[in-house]
Design a protein around this motif. Structure first.
Motif, mmCIF file in Angstrom:
data_model
loop_
_atom_site.group_PDB
_atom_site.id
_atom_site.type_symbol
_atom_site.label_atom_id
_atom_site.label_comp_id
_atom_site.label_asym_id
_atom_site.label_seq_id
_atom_site.Cartn_x
_atom_site.Cartn_y
_atom_site.Cartn_z
ATOM 1 N N ASN A 1 34.490 35.846 43.458
ATOM 2 C CA ASN A 1 35.590 36.795 43.293
ATOM 3 C C ASN A 1 35.589 37.346 41.866
ATOM 4 O O ASN A 1 34.804 36.926 41.011
ATOM 5 C CB ASN A 1 36.929 36.153 43.659
ATOM 6 C CG ASN A 1 37.230 34.901 42.850
ATOM 7 O OD1 ASN A 1 36.807 34.764 41.706
ATOM 8 N ND2 ASN A 1 37.962 33.974 43.441
ATOM 9 N N GLU A 2 36.494 38.276 41.620
ATOM 10 C CA GLU A 2 36.543 38.942 40.324
ATOM 11 C C GLU A 2 36.871 37.975 39.194
ATOM 12 O O GLU A 2 36.309 38.058 38.102
ATOM 13 C CB GLU A 2 37.572 40.077 40.372
ATOM 14 C CG GLU A 2 37.534 41.004 39.176
ATOM 15 C CD GLU A 2 38.487 42.172 39.333
ATOM 16 O OE1 GLU A 2 38.021 43.322 39.296
ATOM 17 O OE2 GLU A 2 39.700 41.925 39.502
ATOM 18 N N ALA A 3 37.779 37.027 39.461
ATOM 19 C CA ALA A 3 38.175 36.066 38.427
ATOM 20 C C ALA A 3 36.975 35.247 37.955
ATOM 21 O O ALA A 3 36.846 34.946 36.759
ATOM 22 C CB ALA A 3 39.269 35.141 38.958
ATOM 23 N N SER A 4 36.073 34.909 38.873
ATOM 24 C CA SER A 4 34.879 34.157 38.490
ATOM 25 C C SER A 4 33.954 35.001 37.629
ATOM 26 O O SER A 4 33.329 34.509 36.690
ATOM 27 C CB SER A 4 34.135 33.663 39.738
ATOM 28 O OG SER A 4 34.889 32.699 40.425
ATOM 29 N N GLY A 5 33.849 36.302 37.962
ATOM 30 C CA GLY A 5 33.023 37.197 37.150
ATOM 31 C C GLY A 5 33.533 37.321 35.726
ATOM 32 O O GLY A 5 32.758 37.327 34.769
ATOM 33 N N TYR A 6 34.856 37.393 35.581
ATOM 34 C CA TYR A 6 35.450 37.444 34.243
ATOM 35 C C TYR A 6 35.331 36.085 33.552
ATOM 36 O O TYR A 6 35.164 36.008 32.327
ATOM 37 C CB TYR A 6 36.917 37.866 34.320
ATOM 38 C CG TYR A 6 37.108 39.356 34.370
ATOM 39 C CD1 TYR A 6 37.078 40.117 33.201
ATOM 40 C CD2 TYR A 6 37.306 40.017 35.576
ATOM 41 C CE1 TYR A 6 37.235 41.495 33.238
ATOM 42 C CE2 TYR A 6 37.471 41.395 35.632
ATOM 43 C CZ TYR A 6 37.431 42.134 34.461
ATOM 44 O OH TYR A 6 37.590 43.496 34.492
ATOM 45 N N GLY A 7 35.403 35.013 34.315
ATOM 46 C CA GLY A 7 35.395 33.676 33.739
ATOM 47 C C GLY A 7 34.154 33.356 32.939
ATOM 48 O O GLY A 7 34.229 32.743 31.877
ATOM 49 N N THR A 8 32.986 33.770 33.436
ATOM 50 C CA THR A 8 31.743 33.477 32.729
ATOM 51 C C THR A 8 31.177 34.680 31.986
ATOM 52 O O THR A 8 30.106 34.602 31.378
ATOM 53 C CB THR A 8 30.680 32.930 33.702
ATOM 54 O OG1 THR A 8 30.678 33.719 34.898
ATOM 55 C CG2 THR A 8 30.959 31.482 34.049
#
Length: 424
Positions: free
Chosen positions: A204-211
């Protein structure tokens, strides 16, 4: 992302460090960060003061009502109502400043470690180690894109029919060699203390921003618009995001995970010999190792991870070299990266097969990944990862460097996994 408090306390150093990696308008961007932060902090201070005043006045209302002084009580109620309206306005200002600040911080890359060399591009990367010698190939030696046709082990044309360019079909001994390499890499990682995980290949988008893949590599990932999901560019993303919003205990450290996944990248479509065959693909297989360490241990861990990847290359009998990437060639989120390149004898060139990176607290700050130290304080951790290994260029090098007049010799260590010792 960088911590605002660190930027505030080390402004000049941060600007200089970002300049080292050729980040445009570093001083202007950092000044903008600090201005927004000052606005946010000022609004917070005024809001705290107003809330304290409202709380103090509210306590007076009950006493005045008991005394029968209704007029005074109503006057104070009117004051508190005004304070609440002003507080809401300040809260909106603060929230807006926080969102603006976060969006700006997402555009700022990590600070390079002091041991990262100066330089603007890959031409300035430092070769820090070389191992092995170039194999002597038979007369008429072929590059791997000709070998795979000769032995009918990988089919690019069928892949184009099924999907498009950059999506090959592995078959027969080509498919078995792929599976053998994956199993070999996973077993070696297990022996080295890595716990195997099988993560999703869609994030999801949150994972893309997370790393840190978002917003930096937004256009380079395959996007599933209806659900706003992304196909992973590397297993680093889902594995590291397993620890998003997690507070680890000291006894949980170090975290060492390994995962095998297909990887998907849109940027593979340029033309030229450097991207022929397996040199660059839209879909490829990779085994990834991830570590989460205390800050004081992370650079020792980086060295250990590099040695581990080098050990895999030596077991496969491949000539390789190690590069310390210059500041201008660092990935957006990395503080320091070492690339491992193998020499492709038939192409006469070095091919990158692994990047091993320390992100220090950059990803952990985005992920809110912390641990509780012995003194009970919560501290950000350091995250690291490395390709161990990416398959396409390993396969290309094995095919080219091990070709003989009687076929392609399989490295001895892989024979128990392939079930054959030669492709012919």
């Amino acid at each position: 992302m960088l911590q605002v408090a660190y930027i505030r306390e080390n402004k000049d150093f941060v600007i200089k460090a970002l300049g080292k990696r050729k980040f445009a308008d570093a001083e202007q961007v950092i000044n903008q960060v600090l201005a927004i932060d000052e606005s946010r902090r000022s609004a917070q201070q005024e809001l705290d003061s107003l809330l304290a005043e409202a709380n103090h006045l509210s306590k007076q209302i009950g006493g005045l009502m008991k005394q029968g002084d209704v007029a005074a009580a109503e006057s104070i109620k009117a004051q508190t109502a005004e304070i609440k309206l002003k507080s809401k306005s300040l809260g909106d200002v603060q929230s807006s400043a926080e969102e603006e600040l976060k969006a700006l911080l997402y555009t700022i890359p990590n600070i390079p470690n002091n041991n990262v060399p100066e330089g603007a591009s890959e031409d300035h990367n430092e070769v820090v180690y070389e191992h092995g010698s170039t194999p002597s190939l038979p007369s008429g030696a072929l590059p791997h894109w000709e070998l795979i046709k000769k032995y009918d082990i990988i089919d690019f044309e069928v892949g184009v029919k099924i999907t498009g360019a950059g999506f090959p079909v592995y078959k027969g001994k080509g498919a078995r060699l792929q599976r053998a390499l994956v199993n070999f890499f996973l077993e070696e990682a297990s022996k080295a203390g890595y716990m195997e995980v099988q993560p999703p290949i869609v994030i999801n988008e949150a994972s893309g921003y997370g790393t840190g893949q978002l917003p930096d590599k937004d256009g380079q990932m395959y996007h599933i618009s209806e659900e706003n999901f992304f196909l992973i560019p590397t297993a680093e993303v889902p594995i590291t995001n397993m620890y998003r919003d997690v507070i680890l205990k000291e006894q949980d450290l170090p975290v060492k995970n390994v995962g095998f996944t297909p990887c998907f990248r849109r940027e593979a479509g340029s033309w030229g010999a450097h991207v022929r065959g397996l040199n660059r693909l839209h879909q490829f297989d990779k085994v990834e190792v991830v570590q989460i360490r205390r800050p004081e241990e992370s650079y020792q861990a980086l060295e250990e991870m590099c040695k581990y990847v080098q050990g895999l290359l030596e077991k496969l009998g491949l000539q390789y070299r190690v590069l310390n990437l210059c500041a201008g060639d660092l990935g957006f989120t990395s503080a320091q990266t070492f690339d491992m390149e193998v020499f492709s004898a038939a192409q006469g060139k070095w091919l990158e097969v692994s990047s091993v990176s320390n992100f220090e607290t950059y990803q952990a700050n985005r992920l809110k990944l912390r641990y509780q130290a012995a003194d009970k304080k919560k501290q950000l951790l350091h995250t690291l990862n490395g390709s161990a290994l990416a398959l396409p260029r390993i396969v290309a090098s094995l095919l080219e460097n091990n070709q003989t007049e009687d076929g392609i010799v399989i490295p001895e260590i892989l024979v128990p996994y392939t079930g054959f010792d030669r492709i012919n």
